[in-house]
Design a protein around this motif. Sequence first.
Motif, PDB file in Angstrom:
ATOM      1  N   LYS A 151      -0.735  -0.276 -36.322  1.00  0.00           N
ATOM      2  CA  LYS A 151      -0.465  -1.679 -36.041  1.00  0.00           C
ATOM      3  C   LYS A 151       0.979  -1.867 -35.594  1.00  0.00           C
ATOM      4  CE  LYS A 151      -4.614  -2.387 -37.616  1.00  0.00           C
ATOM      5  NZ  LYS A 151      -5.733  -2.497 -36.686  1.00  0.00           N
ATOM      6  N   LEU A 152       1.181  -1.818 -34.301  1.00  0.00           N
ATOM      7  CA  LEU A 152       2.511  -2.055 -33.744  1.00  0.00           C
ATOM      8  C   LEU A 152       2.613  -3.528 -33.342  1.00  0.00           C
ATOM      9  CD1 LEU A 152       2.711   1.185 -31.574  1.00  0.00           C
ATOM     10  CD2 LEU A 152       3.681   0.814 -33.838  1.00  0.00           C
ATOM     11  N   SER A 153       3.603  -3.876 -32.564  1.00  0.00           N
ATOM     12  CA  SER A 153       3.717  -5.251 -32.102  1.00  0.00           C
ATOM     13  C   SER A 153       2.554  -5.573 -31.162  1.00  0.00           C
ATOM     14  CB  SER A 153       5.055  -5.466 -31.386  1.00  0.00           C
ATOM     15  OG  SER A 153       5.164  -4.613 -30.269  1.00  0.00           O
ATOM     16  N   CYS A 154       2.324  -6.850 -30.986  1.00  0.00           N
ATOM     17  CA  CYS A 154       1.158  -7.284 -30.222  1.00  0.00           C
ATOM     18  C   CYS A 154       1.171  -6.725 -28.806  1.00  0.00           C
ATOM     19  CB  CYS A 154       1.109  -8.802 -30.173  1.00  0.00           C
ATOM     20  SG  CYS A 154      -0.331  -9.418 -29.292  1.00  0.00           S
ATOM     21  N   PRO A 155       0.049  -6.145 -28.360  1.00  0.00           N
ATOM     22  CA  PRO A 155      -0.003  -5.546 -27.023  1.00  0.00           C
ATOM     23  C   PRO A 155      -0.289  -6.553 -25.923  1.00  0.00           C
ATOM     24  CG  PRO A 155      -2.071  -5.156 -28.162  1.00  0.00           C
ATOM     25  CD  PRO A 155      -1.175  -5.887 -29.131  1.00  0.00           C
ATOM     26  N   LEU A 156      -0.430  -7.847 -26.274  1.00  0.00           N
ATOM     27  CA  LEU A 156      -0.786  -8.864 -25.287  1.00  0.00           C
ATOM     28  C   LEU A 156       0.241  -9.978 -25.232  1.00  0.00           C
ATOM     29  CD1 LEU A 156      -4.571  -9.390 -26.159  1.00  0.00           C
ATOM     30  CD2 LEU A 156      -3.650  -8.002 -24.291  1.00  0.00           C
ATOM     31  N   GLU A 157       0.498 -10.488 -24.015  1.00  0.00           N
ATOM     32  CA  GLU A 157       1.349 -11.652 -23.840  1.00  0.00           C
ATOM     33  C   GLU A 157       0.673 -12.600 -22.853  1.00  0.00           C
ATOM     34  OE1 GLU A 157       5.308 -10.753 -22.664  1.00  0.00           O
ATOM     35  OE2 GLU A 157       5.767  -9.551 -24.435  1.00  0.00           O
ATOM     36  N   PHE A 158       0.616 -13.883 -23.217  1.00  0.00           N
ATOM     37  CA  PHE A 158       0.045 -14.898 -22.343  1.00  0.00           C
ATOM     38  C   PHE A 158       1.104 -15.958 -22.056  1.00  0.00           C
ATOM     39  CE2 PHE A 158      -3.366 -13.325 -25.135  1.00  0.00           C
ATOM     40  CZ  PHE A 158      -4.307 -12.880 -24.204  1.00  0.00           C
ATOM     41  N   PHE A 159       1.346 -16.248 -20.791  1.00  0.00           N
ATOM     42  CA  PHE A 159       2.301 -17.289 -20.426  1.00  0.00           C
ATOM     43  C   PHE A 159       1.626 -18.235 -19.429  1.00  0.00           C
ATOM     44  CE2 PHE A 159       5.566 -19.180 -17.733  1.00  0.00           C
ATOM     45  CZ  PHE A 159       6.407 -19.733 -18.692  1.00  0.00           C
ATOM     46  N   ALA A 160       1.557 -19.510 -19.804  1.00  0.00           N
ATOM     47  CA  ALA A 160       0.955 -20.536 -18.946  1.00  0.00           C
ATOM     48  C   ALA A 160      -0.451 -20.144 -18.500  1.00  0.00           C
ATOM     49  CB  ALA A 160       1.852 -20.815 -17.727  1.00  0.00           C
ATOM     50  N   CYS A 161      -1.231 -19.645 -19.461  1.00  0.00           N
ATOM     51  CA  CYS A 161      -2.600 -19.206 -19.172  1.00  0.00           C
ATOM     52  C   CYS A 161      -3.619 -20.147 -19.812  1.00  0.00           C
ATOM     53  CB  CYS A 161      -2.837 -17.791 -19.703  1.00  0.00           C
ATOM     54  SG  CYS A 161      -1.960 -16.494 -18.806  1.00  0.00           S
ATOM     55  N   ASN A 162      -4.852 -20.079 -19.332  1.00  0.00           N
ATOM     56  CA  ASN A 162      -5.967 -20.773 -19.953  1.00  0.00           C
ATOM     57  C   ASN A 162      -6.827 -19.734 -20.662  1.00  0.00           C
ATOM     58  OD1 ASN A 162      -8.217 -22.248 -20.688  1.00  0.00           O
ATOM     59  ND2 ASN A 162      -8.409 -23.317 -18.729  1.00  0.00           N
ATOM     60  N   ILE A 163      -6.764 -19.723 -22.006  1.00  0.00           N
ATOM     61  CA  ILE A 163      -7.529 -18.746 -22.787  1.00  0.00           C
ATOM     62  C   ILE A 163      -8.614 -19.450 -23.599  1.00  0.00           C
ATOM     63  CG2 ILE A 163      -5.594 -17.132 -22.890  1.00  0.00           C
ATOM     64  CD1 ILE A 163      -5.177 -18.025 -25.823  1.00  0.00           C
ATOM     65  N   ALA A 164      -9.058 -20.604 -23.135  1.00  0.00           N
ATOM     66  CA  ALA A 164     -10.025 -21.418 -23.872  1.00  0.00           C
ATOM     67  C   ALA A 164     -11.310 -20.653 -24.175  1.00  0.00           C
ATOM     68  CB  ALA A 164     -10.352 -22.678 -23.073  1.00  0.00           C
ATOM     69  N   ASP A 165     -11.943 -21.038 -25.288  1.00  0.00           N
ATOM     70  CA  ASP A 165     -13.262 -20.514 -25.675  1.00  0.00           C
ATOM     71  C   ASP A 165     -13.271 -19.005 -25.875  1.00  0.00           C
ATOM     72  OD1 ASP A 165     -14.604 -23.102 -25.476  1.00  0.00           O
ATOM     73  OD2 ASP A 165     -14.313 -22.902 -23.324  1.00  0.00           O
ATOM     74  N   SER A 166     -12.131 -18.445 -26.240  1.00  0.00           N
ATOM     75  CA  SER A 166     -12.041 -17.002 -26.491  1.00  0.00           C
ATOM     76  C   SER A 166     -11.982 -16.731 -27.995  1.00  0.00           C
ATOM     77  CB  SER A 166     -10.810 -16.407 -25.797  1.00  0.00           C
ATOM     78  OG  SER A 166     -10.927 -16.524 -24.389  1.00  0.00           O
ATOM     79  N   SER A 167     -12.193 -15.468 -28.381  1.00  0.00           N
ATOM     80  CA  SER A 167     -12.184 -15.119 -29.797  1.00  0.00           C
ATOM     81  C   SER A 167     -11.221 -13.978 -30.092  1.00  0.00           C
ATOM     82  CB  SER A 167     -13.586 -14.722 -30.256  1.00  0.00           C
ATOM     83  OG  SER A 167     -13.568 -14.317 -31.622  1.00  0.00           O
ATOM     84  N   PHE A 168     -10.358 -14.237 -31.094  1.00  0.00           N
ATOM     85  CA  PHE A 168      -9.459 -13.212 -31.630  1.00  0.00           C
ATOM     86  C   PHE A 168      -9.781 -12.996 -33.112  1.00  0.00           C
ATOM     87  CE2 PHE A 168      -7.244 -15.225 -28.093  1.00  0.00           C
ATOM     88  CZ  PHE A 168      -6.747 -14.146 -27.379  1.00  0.00           C
ATOM     89  N   LEU A 169     -11.018 -13.243 -33.500  1.00  0.00           N
ATOM     90  CA  LEU A 169     -11.449 -13.223 -34.886  1.00  0.00           C
ATOM     91  C   LEU A 169     -11.086 -11.903 -35.570  1.00  0.00           C
ATOM     92  CD1 LEU A 169     -13.160 -14.523 -37.211  1.00  0.00           C
ATOM     93  CD2 LEU A 169     -15.133 -13.348 -36.218  1.00  0.00           C
ATOM     94  N   GLY A 170     -10.257 -12.010 -36.628  1.00  0.00           N
ATOM     95  CA  GLY A 170      -9.947 -10.855 -37.452  1.00  0.00           C
ATOM     96  C   GLY A 170      -9.038  -9.807 -36.833  1.00  0.00           C
TER      97      GLY A 170
END
Length: 198
Positions: free
Chosen positions: A92-111
């Motif tokens: 578990k390192l730092s987050c591998p994803l970055e979102f800037f001014a994006c539309n990520i609606a209706d997505s799942s990051f569950l758990g």
Amino acid sequence: FKNNKDNYFDQDFLDTNFSELNLTNISFEDCSFDNCDFTEATLEDCKFVDCIFTNCNLSLIKIKETSFLNVNFSESKLIGINWTEAKWPTIKLSCPLEFFACNIADSSFLGLHLQGMKCHKCCAKNVDFREAELSLSDFKYSDFSGALFANTNLFKSDFSHAFNYSIDVRINNIKQAIFTLPEAIGLLGGLGAVIVEE
């Protein structure tokens, strides 16, 4: 784009159509994607390392066992993605994803363990963040209408100028998290408080 190639390194993809393609066991490293369309594509056992997506549409992609490491999405659409299907590192390192001014609606990051996630100036409507490790994350200026938070670790996360969030302080860790008024008043709702204007 040729689907039969296994590895792409330091490639620039401009106005490329990946829509509805089935991409299997393909590696992209240090690649940039500009104005590309991945709508409803299936990515299986693929790998994206140090890649940048700008003004792309990745809505409804399937990401079976696909891994992302240090990937940046900017001004892109990523609607309806189940990120739990991706392959995440065991360390578990730092987050591998970055979102800037994006539309990520209706997505799942569950758990998911995404400590230090960057979701800046994004539309995160109806996104599922339940059970996720999201401490030290940047959620500034994002819209969280209908987003789900339950047993979510938001320790030291920054919600400055974020809005429309509904976070029950009794079942989420918001210790040292940053919120700004007037939106932060909504945090009292989970405590049964009634707020009236003078």
